[in-house]
Design a protein around this motif. Structure first.
Motif, PDB file in Angstrom:
ATOM      1  N   GLU A 170       1.054  -1.215  -0.197  1.00  0.00           N
ATOM      2  CA  GLU A 170       0.135  -0.131   0.009  1.00  0.00           C
ATOM      3  C   GLU A 170       0.891   1.294  -0.075  1.00  0.00           C
ATOM      4  OE1 GLU A 170      -3.050   0.205   2.681  1.00  0.00           O
ATOM      5  OE2 GLU A 170      -3.142  -1.854   3.146  1.00  0.00           O
ATOM      6  N   ALA A 171       0.585   2.375  -0.922  1.00  0.00           N
ATOM      7  CA  ALA A 171       1.282   3.369  -0.864  1.00  0.00           C
ATOM      8  C   ALA A 171       0.402   4.481  -1.560  1.00  0.00           C
ATOM      9  CB  ALA A 171       2.315   3.335  -1.571  1.00  0.00           C
ATOM     10  N   SER A 172       0.671   5.663  -1.083  1.00  0.00           N
ATOM     11  CA  SER A 172      -0.125   7.017  -1.861  1.00  0.00           C
ATOM     12  C   SER A 172       1.197   7.814  -2.302  1.00  0.00           C
ATOM     13  CB  SER A 172      -1.055   7.498  -1.008  1.00  0.00           C
ATOM     14  OG  SER A 172      -0.409   8.294   0.191  1.00  0.00           O
ATOM     15  N   PHE A 173       0.904   8.629  -3.307  1.00  0.00           N
ATOM     16  CA  PHE A 173       1.709   9.498  -4.094  1.00  0.00           C
ATOM     17  C   PHE A 173       0.880  10.643  -4.383  1.00  0.00           C
ATOM     18  CE2 PHE A 173       2.476   5.211  -5.143  1.00  0.00           C
ATOM     19  CZ  PHE A 173       4.199   5.128  -4.791  1.00  0.00           C
ATOM     20  N   LEU A 174       1.825  11.821  -4.259  1.00  0.00           N
ATOM     21  CA  LEU A 174       1.375  13.216  -4.663  1.00  0.00           C
ATOM     22  C   LEU A 174       2.264  13.847  -5.561  1.00  0.00           C
ATOM     23  CD1 LEU A 174       0.900  14.349  -0.720  1.00  0.00           C
ATOM     24  CD2 LEU A 174      -0.693  13.185  -2.250  1.00  0.00           C
ATOM     25  N   GLU A 175       1.582  14.746  -6.372  1.00  0.00           N
ATOM     26  CA  GLU A 175       2.358  15.332  -7.339  1.00  0.00           C
ATOM     27  C   GLU A 175       2.084  16.882  -7.509  1.00  0.00           C
ATOM     28  OE1 GLU A 175       2.455  13.813 -11.233  1.00  0.00           O
ATOM     29  OE2 GLU A 175       2.660  15.764 -12.120  1.00  0.00           O
ATOM     30  N   ASN A 176       3.011  17.673  -7.597  1.00  0.00           N
ATOM     31  CA  ASN A 176       2.995  19.186  -7.543  1.00  0.00           C
ATOM     32  C   ASN A 176       3.825  19.599  -8.842  1.00  0.00           C
ATOM     33  OD1 ASN A 176       2.121  21.806  -7.457  1.00  0.00           O
ATOM     34  ND2 ASN A 176       2.739  22.049  -5.333  1.00  0.00           N
ATOM     35  N   SER A 177       3.422  20.265  -9.804  1.00  0.00           N
ATOM     36  CA  SER A 177       4.458  21.057 -10.632  1.00  0.00           C
ATOM     37  C   SER A 177       4.375  22.537 -10.410  1.00  0.00           C
ATOM     38  CB  SER A 177       3.752  20.764 -12.240  1.00  0.00           C
ATOM     39  OG  SER A 177       3.973  19.428 -12.584  1.00  0.00           O
ATOM     40  N   ILE A 178       5.541  23.068 -10.160  1.00  0.00           N
ATOM     41  CA  ILE A 178       5.690  24.272  -9.567  1.00  0.00           C
ATOM     42  C   ILE A 178       6.743  25.183 -10.763  1.00  0.00           C
ATOM     43  CG2 ILE A 178       7.138  25.799  -7.903  1.00  0.00           C
ATOM     44  CD1 ILE A 178       6.709  22.252  -6.947  1.00  0.00           C
TER      45      ILE A 178
END
Length: 424
Positions: A184-192
């Motif tokens: 189990e895992a979760s991922f976040l993404e943000n382009s800055i």
């Protein structure tokens, strides 16, 4: 065949990249990219998104952007308040392990050039979209995140993409995520965007979700008003696994998101959620694909859009139910609110079913704010602009609820409220 100018664009990009790994795969991808050229609006998949024309107009230097000067202050400014998980930093598409925080508790993170995995290039196919082939040819190095069998990664892994024109305007980046059995895992993404300069962000993410795994990927697109962005996100999902994807699109010049969930076994659950809040002349195109290949699997898809000014949204969602995929449950819906006569939405939900024992539905709606609800709120002493913002946030909030990490969800919620004028 590619036109002369498109051939020049591709060759400039490929020559400027410092690529040494995967030579055979890259050479094949390069040949394919040069043969296909960039898509034109006469092609059905890019009918409403003239990306070739946009690239020719917006990008003047098609070489790969060089590294920018990043500090820990940039990282802290980009992370949501209260965030406690790991993070992985990308500098104009290149992995920066020194600035990253990787506990590697339950997972490994390895440069693709050093990875022993044979998954690279097997999930995201170069033949499917030319921008995948361009990425395969031109990215310098990527990251392989491997969540170990039977492990639960307690905190999310946040991918931070810092982008800025710097002696080149093309930013290719590559990510391979492998979630092993029962993990189990979760991922976040943000382009800055570090400034408002134009650049071309070309991303490919490949995900393998193995048997009985559970994973979620949440993505925020809030880039420069001059950014052109193409993302190809491909997943292979296996027996009894659950995978969810949420994307929030707020800014950019022209944004194209290709998202595919390949449900390759029985008992699979695939979820896709999207919210696009567009103003100015921002153009966002979401193309989604769900492929049911085996019996007893479910898919849920809900995308919502709020469009103002002269913005344009495109939604094309496809659900395939193969002959062997009996007992499939598939739901797809796209709802939109237009706040301006100049805003445009092109929506096309699609179903292709070859099985006979299934439950499938799809639909779309486009309209304006509910005037009766607006009047009801005003009658109770709420100013018109604030009432409007509250109704819009109620419409959008359903998507935000699918983001599991509270600091990230709070950060996005504040951005959405600010955009909609619903702060109270």
């Amino acid at each position: 065949m590619a036109t002369a100018i498109i051939t020049d664009i591709l060759e400039t990009l490929l020559k400027s990249s410092n690529t040494t790994s995967f030579p055979a795969i890259r050479e094949k991808a390069k040949t394919l990219a040069l043969e296909k050229g960039l898509p034109e609006i006469k092609e059905e998949e890019y009918k409403f998104t003239a990306i070739q024309r946009k690239l020719e107009k917006s990008i003047t230097d098609f070489s790969t952007a060089k590294n920018i000067s990043l500090t820990t202050a940039h990282i802290q400014d980009a992370l949501p308040e209260g965030y406690e998980g790991d993070f992985l930093v990308f500098n104009n598409g290149r992995v920066d392990l020194e600035l990253s925080k990787l506990s590697k508790q339950g997972y490994e993170a390895t440069l693709l050039s050093s990875s022993a995995s044979d998954l690279f290039g097997t999930i995201a196919k170069n033949e499917k979209d030319v921008f995948t082939a361009i990425n395969t040819s031109g990215f310098e190095d990527g990251i392989h995140i491997q969540v170990k069998k039977n492990q639960k990664v307690e905190k999310p892994i946040h991918l931070l993409f810092f982008n800025q024109t710097n002696e080149g305007q093309v930013i290719p980046t590559r990510v391979l995520i492998e979630i092993e059995e029962n993990a189990e895992a979760s991922f976040l993404e943000n382009s800055i965007s570090l400034d408002e300069t134009p650049y071309f962000f070309n991303q490919v993410v490949e995900v393998k979700a193995a048997q009985n795994s559970k994973s979620h990927y949440a993505k925020l697109q809030n880039e420069s008003r001059q950014a052109v962005s193409v993302s190809n996100f491909e997943t292979n999902i296996y027996r009894d696994a659950v995978f969810s994807h949420t994307v929030i699109s707020l800014n950019g010049d022209m944004v194209r998101n290709n998202l595919s969930l390949n449900l390759l076994d029985s008992g699979v659950e695939g979820n896709m959620y999207g919210l696009y809040l567009l103003n100015g002349k921002t153009h966002v195109d979401n193309h989604t694909n769900v492929d049911h290949t085996k019996p007893n699997s479910d898919s849920n898809e809900l995308y919502k859009g709020i469009l103002a000014d002269s913005s344009r949204g495109v939604f094309n969602g496809k659900i395939f139910v193969r002959q062997d995929a009996q007992k499939t449950n598939a739901f797809q819906q796209n709802n939109n609110i237009l706040l301006s006569e100049d805003a445009t939405i092109n929506t096309k939900p699609q179903l292709e079913i070859w099985a006979d024992d299934v439950k499938c539905s799809h639909g779309c709606t486009t309209g304006q704010l509910d005037e009766e609800a607006l009047f009801y709120l005003q009658a109770r002493g709420i100013a018109k602009d604030q009432a409007k913002g509250l109704l819009l946030f109620a419409f959008a909030g359903e998507i935000l609820e699918h983001i599991s990490d509270e600091p990230f969800k709070n950060h996005i919620t504040n951005l959405v409220k600010e955009r909609l004028g619903s702060n109270i």
